[in-house]
Motif scaffolding. Structure first.
Motif: not given
Length: 254
Positions: A23-31, A35-43, A71-77
């Motif tokens: 659960x800890x791995x899941x939640x930190x991965x989702x967070x 946090x890391x992908x959304x800003x690069x796709x919206x700005x 960008x490919x790395x951000x989305x793939x990762x």
């Protein structure tokens, strides 16, 4: 007349620990993915550079091919972080094996494109040769462990597949531990710095350590998990000299 019912059996301690860890791995991965992908796709990188966000300033003025790789790395990762934890949920493998297989294929595809993109980015990282060798080695290991996991399941070796995918996700999870180590190392220095320039220097010092620190401990933990679960572990051995009891630095599977 009342019918007595036996209380539900509590989960074993080891099972509870596994659930808590997963659960800890899941939640930190989702967070971190969000946090890391959304800003690069919206700005734009330029706008994010002006805001001082993430790695935007390191790649905003790089050649178009490097920016595209970023960008490919951000989305793939990010996609690998979203999908990876679910591959270790035993319930999904048992009840929905088809979903597990297709999710795994998507995960490995994300690792493949993200890993190749990371190798393109490595020479242009913001911490010089340390970043080139640290992040470059991580990219190679990310691709190699993913390939070994794919080959193992294609040949029907489920146990080896599980071992290699544990190692591979340890590389994927470097996106989380990189930020955790950076925050920890920055926090240690904060009481001893003065002013904004001091904070920037402290961040630079912290980030200079993470190209290796982000993934080396992860792989050590992954190998301990592999051995604890009785899966095929890595060991140092020379097959030609094994009978004589000698060994050299060549990694093979047990």
């Amino acid at each position: 007349m009342t019918i007595a019912t036996a209380p539900p059996h509590p989960l074993p301690v080891r099972t509870r620990r596994r659930w808590a860890g997963w659960t800890a791995v899941l939640l930190t991965s989702l967070a971190i993915a969000a946090y890391s992908v959304t800003p690069y796709l919206t700005s734009s990188l330029r706008a994010l550079t002006d805001e001082g966000f993430g790695l935007a300033s390191a790649y905003v003025d790089q050649p178009a091919a490097v920016r595209a790789a970023f960008y490919v790395h951000v989305v793939g990762g990010g996609l690998a972080l979203l999908l990876g934890p679910w591959q270790f949920w035993a319930g999904l493998r048992r009840r929905l094996p088809r979903v597990h297989r297709w999710t795994g294929r998507t995960y490995l595809t994300a690792v493949g494109v993200g890993g190749v993109a990371s190798l393109v980015m490595a020479p242009f990282n913001s911490v010089g040769f340390v970043g080139f060798f640290g992040f470059g080695t991580l990219g190679v290991l990310w691709l190699w462990t993913g390939w070994r996991g794919y080959r193992a399941i294609r040949s029907g070796d489920v146990r080896a597949h599980q071992a290699w995918m544990i190692r591979n996700f340890a590389c994927t999870f470097a996106a989380v531990t990189l930020r955790a180590w950076t925050g920890l190392l920055l926090g240690i220095q904060i009481p001893f710095v003065d002013g904004g320039a001091g904070v920037e220097a402290a961040f630079a010092n912290a980030y200079a350590a993470v190209p290796f620190l982000a993934w080396l401990p992860n792989l050590v933990v992954a190998e301990l998990m592999v051995r604890r679960r009785g899966l095929p572990a890595l060991r140092i051995v020379d097959p030609a000299m094994q009978a004589a009891g000698y060994a050299r630095t060549e990694v093979v599977e047990r």
